[in-house]
Enzyme design. Sequence first.
Site, PDB file in Angstrom:
ATOM      1  N   HIS A 130     -56.205  61.271 -36.513  1.00 17.14           N
ATOM      2  CA  HIS A 130     -56.748  60.092 -36.662  1.00 17.14           C
ATOM      3  C   HIS A 130     -57.739  59.703 -35.076  1.00 17.14           C
ATOM      4  O   HIS A 130     -57.502  59.177 -34.194  1.00 17.14           O
ATOM      5  CB  HIS A 130     -55.489  58.865 -36.286  1.00 17.14           C
ATOM      6  CG  HIS A 130     -55.995  57.498 -36.826  1.00 17.14           C
ATOM      7  ND1 HIS A 130     -57.367  57.052 -37.061  1.00 17.14           N
ATOM      8  CD2 HIS A 130     -55.326  56.278 -36.816  1.00 17.14           C
ATOM      9  CE1 HIS A 130     -57.470  56.034 -37.502  1.00 17.14           C
ATOM     10  NE2 HIS A 130     -56.357  55.323 -36.992  1.00 17.14           N
ATOM     11  N   GLN A 133     -59.248  56.498 -33.966  1.00 19.19           N
ATOM     12  CA  GLN A 133     -58.184  55.643 -33.046  1.00 19.19           C
ATOM     13  C   GLN A 133     -58.143  56.220 -31.593  1.00 19.19           C
ATOM     14  O   GLN A 133     -58.250  55.719 -30.606  1.00 19.19           O
ATOM     15  CB  GLN A 133     -56.805  55.859 -33.653  1.00 19.19           C
ATOM     16  CG  GLN A 133     -55.624  55.059 -32.743  1.00 19.19           C
ATOM     17  CD  GLN A 133     -55.895  53.763 -33.063  1.00 19.19           C
ATOM     18  OE1 GLN A 133     -56.043  53.287 -34.149  1.00 19.19           O
ATOM     19  NE2 GLN A 133     -55.893  53.097 -32.055  1.00 19.19           N
ATOM     20  N   ASP A 221     -46.112  54.473 -31.653  1.00 18.58           N
ATOM     21  CA  ASP A 221     -46.600  54.147 -32.876  1.00 18.58           C
ATOM     22  C   ASP A 221     -45.337  54.023 -34.068  1.00 18.58           C
ATOM     23  O   ASP A 221     -44.264  54.575 -33.656  1.00 18.58           O
ATOM     24  CB  ASP A 221     -47.482  55.377 -33.318  1.00 18.58           C
ATOM     25  CG  ASP A 221     -48.105  55.038 -34.839  1.00 18.58           C
ATOM     26  OD1 ASP A 221     -48.164  54.107 -35.391  1.00 18.58           O
ATOM     27  OD2 ASP A 221     -48.704  56.255 -35.208  1.00 18.58           O
ATOM     28  N   CYS A 262     -51.228  51.769 -31.804  1.00 18.75           N
ATOM     29  CA  CYS A 262     -52.543  51.792 -32.629  1.00 18.75           C
ATOM     30  C   CYS A 262     -52.457  50.448 -33.630  1.00 18.75           C
ATOM     31  O   CYS A 262     -53.507  50.472 -34.251  1.00 18.75           O
ATOM     32  CB  CYS A 262     -52.667  53.286 -33.562  1.00 18.75           C
ATOM     33  SG  CYS A 262     -51.326  53.668 -34.413  1.00 18.75           S
TER      34      CYS A 262
HETATM   35  N1   CP Z   1     -54.957  51.551 -36.455  1.00 19.13           N
HETATM   36  C1   CP Z   1     -55.351  51.604 -37.756  1.00 19.13           C
HETATM   37  O1   CP Z   1     -56.148  52.761 -38.018  1.00 19.13           O
HETATM   38  O2   CP Z   1     -55.149  50.542 -38.195  1.00 19.13           O
HETATM   39  P1   CP Z   1     -55.280  50.405 -39.910  1.00 19.13           P
HETATM   40  O3   CP Z   1     -54.371  51.393 -40.380  1.00 19.13           O
HETATM   41  O4   CP Z   1     -54.993  48.833 -40.457  1.00 19.13           O
HETATM   42  O5   CP Z   1     -56.473  50.764 -40.285  1.00 19.13           O
HETATM   43  N1  NVA Z   2     -49.171  57.035 -37.856  1.00 20.41           N
HETATM   44  C1  NVA Z   2     -49.650  56.011 -38.494  1.00 20.41           C
HETATM   45  C2  NVA Z   2     -50.910  55.192 -37.874  1.00 20.41           C
HETATM   46  C3  NVA Z   2     -51.506  53.876 -38.785  1.00 20.41           C
HETATM   47  C4  NVA Z   2     -52.722  53.768 -38.120  1.00 20.41           C
HETATM   48  C5  NVA Z   2     -49.859  56.251 -39.953  1.00 20.41           C
HETATM   49  O1  NVA Z   2     -50.515  57.235 -40.310  1.00 20.41           O
HETATM   50  O2  NVA Z   2     -49.353  55.498 -40.656  1.00 20.41           O
END
Ligand code: CP
Ligand code: NVA
Length: 304
Positions: A130, A133, A221, A262
């Site tokens: 990600h 992020q 997270d 996040c």
């Molecule tokens: N942190 C983040 O990416 O949030 P969303 O899943 O809401 O986009």
């Molecule tokens: N680790 C989480 C992050 C969400 C922004 C997911 O992948 O669902």
Amino acid sequence: MRHFLDVYELSREEFWDILSLARRLKAQYREWQQNTALLRGYVLGMLFQKPSLRTRVSFEVAMLHLGGQALYLSPNEVQLGQRESVPDVARVLGRYVHAIMARVFSHEHVRQLAHHAGVPVINGLSDYSHPCQALADYFTLWERWGTLEGRTLAWVGDGNNVLHSLLHGAPLAGVNVRVATPPGYEPDEGAVDVARRGGVDVLLTNDPREAVRGADAIYTDVWASMGQEAERAERLRVFPPYQVNQALLEASGNPDVVVLHCLPAHRGEEITDDVADGPHSLLWDQAENRLHAQKGLLVWLLVT
Ligand code: CP
Ligand code: NVA
């Protein structure tokens, strides 16, 4: 052509160029409630295989503030890889828009999009990473501390996509990383190697108190990420010792320790209400900074 699939693909200079652009665009927006229309006439196509609040809205608003537009393409609309192959979606969408942001399950799919689209592709989260992020998070910490070099970030919880991107970015930020996961939930070895080869001191442990001792920031997270719903019951059994709560903050021994997440959060699971809403929390600055960091990213990708 530039893409943004993973943070480790950036040089240190590029990483700091993006963060510096973000800082300038944030200051400009704060002062004028608008930005220079650097992306006037530009269109960003946003492909989603998973839900989103922050990523969808912050990219869309970033494009609007910069004079461009964004198109939201829902999971049901495009059915990436099902209704149409990933390369064919890339070839077609790339003829319509100036850049593509994609949130996918398989990391290979953002790679394929980048290979075939003919326009810049941004990874808006995959099962592996990600990067947007991590950009926003290092921006948030830089803003908070003034410098990042030599600081220590402790990760407590699942060794997941967000952690991978923080590890990828750690050599560029100059931050050391201490990771506490349950056995069997460690981060990908390749992501740890990227950090270590970049000179980062990475500690891997199963003990959250060891990870947070002396840390400047504690990050957590959700215990089950999007796509891991079937494992949720098992994870709820394994992860409770890894909750970020007041006692864990105190175990850092640092009265100025900051807490990151996040979002979305499962309050009462990986983080308690008092910590999420307490004086150490940077959660809302982090969420806001997705907007500013991505403005920096979009301008860097498209017009610099
Ligand atoms: N942190 C983040 O990416 O949030 P969303 O899943 O809401 O986009
Ligand atoms: N680790 C989480 C992050 C969400 C922004 C997911 O992948 O669902």
